[in-house]
Design a protein around this motif. Structure first.
Motif, PDB file in Angstrom:
ATOM      1  N   ASP A  47       0.836  -1.200   0.000  1.00 57.13           N
ATOM      2  CA  ASP A  47       0.000   0.000   0.000  1.00 57.13           C
ATOM      3  C   ASP A  47       0.873   1.253   0.000  1.00 57.13           C
ATOM      4  O   ASP A  47       2.081   1.200   0.217  1.00 57.13           O
ATOM      5  N   VAL A  48       0.263   2.384  -0.281  1.00 55.56           N
ATOM      6  CA  VAL A  48       1.004   3.641  -0.419  1.00 55.56           C
ATOM      7  C   VAL A  48       1.749   4.001   0.858  1.00 55.56           C
ATOM      8  O   VAL A  48       2.911   4.412   0.807  1.00 55.56           O
ATOM      9  N   ASP A  49       1.108   3.843   2.010  1.00 59.36           N
ATOM     10  CA  ASP A  49       1.779   4.179   3.269  1.00 59.36           C
ATOM     11  C   ASP A  49       3.039   3.358   3.471  1.00 59.36           C
ATOM     12  O   ASP A  49       4.061   3.876   3.934  1.00 59.36           O
ATOM     13  N   ARG A  50       2.967   2.104   3.114  1.00 60.81           N
ATOM     14  CA  ARG A  50       4.155   1.247   3.253  1.00 60.81           C
ATOM     15  C   ARG A  50       5.246   1.696   2.286  1.00 60.81           C
ATOM     16  O   ARG A  50       6.423   1.729   2.634  1.00 60.81           O
ATOM     17  N   TYR A  51       4.849   2.048   1.051  1.00 57.86           N
ATOM     18  CA  TYR A  51       5.821   2.547   0.086  1.00 57.86           C
ATOM     19  C   TYR A  51       6.520   3.805   0.612  1.00 57.86           C
ATOM     20  O   TYR A  51       7.722   3.974   0.473  1.00 57.86           O
ATOM     21  N   LEU A  52       5.758   4.707   1.236  1.00 55.90           N
ATOM     22  CA  LEU A  52       6.299   5.987   1.683  1.00 55.90           C
ATOM     23  C   LEU A  52       7.051   5.919   3.011  1.00 55.90           C
ATOM     24  O   LEU A  52       7.752   6.867   3.361  1.00 55.90           O
ATOM     25  N   ALA A  53       6.913   4.829   3.735  1.00 54.30           N
ATOM     26  CA  ALA A  53       7.558   4.705   5.049  1.00 54.30           C
ATOM     27  C   ALA A  53       9.068   4.921   4.940  1.00 54.30           C
ATOM     28  O   ALA A  53       9.740   4.345   4.092  1.00 54.30           O
ATOM     29  N   GLY A  54       9.569   5.822   5.790  1.00 52.11           N
ATOM     30  CA  GLY A  54      11.004   6.076   5.847  1.00 52.11           C
ATOM     31  C   GLY A  54      11.536   7.030   4.794  1.00 52.11           C
ATOM     32  O   GLY A  54      12.726   7.335   4.787  1.00 52.11           O
TER      33      GLY A  54
END
Length: 118
Positions: free
Chosen positions: A4-11
């Protein structure tokens, strides 16, 4: 494998994440489309991908596919990917670079390239 997008953007750097969110909102406002989240990028498509984005070194890199070539200060390169479609690669480091031209080209890409060009 998709995430998901949040996981992609993490860090990722916060400034680049903000640019990603602004670009994503512009894409989603262009019309109904499928969001394809991958480990290294996010792409948007109808039958065919018409835009994609990824974050690298604190900047937002995007590709917008159009049936013509365009010019923009943030344009890195433009090249044909099929007989009809040109991929435009942009790099963004500031919110004001995501201007009305980018917004209009995303609508054009959604309408002209997203449904397929055959």
């Amino acid at each position: 494998m998709t995430h998901d997008v949040d996981r992609y953007l993490a860090g990722k750097p916060p400034a680049a994440v903000e640019l990603f969110h602004r670009f994503r909102a512009m894409v989603l406002a262009a019309g109904e489309c499928e969001e394809r989240v991958h480990r290294t990028e996010v792409a948007w498509a109808d039958r065919r991908v018409f835009a994609s984005a990824f974050i690298v070194s604190g900047r937002l890199e995007v590709a917008i596919d159009l049936l013509r070539q365009v010019e923009h200060p943030a344009l890195l390169q433009s090249f044909p990917t099929t007989r009809k479609v040109y991929t435009h690669r942009f790099t963004f480091t500031a919110a004001d670079q995501l201007d009305a031209d980018i917004e209009a080209w995303l609508v054009e890409a959604h309408d002209d390239v997203g449904p397929g060009t055959r």
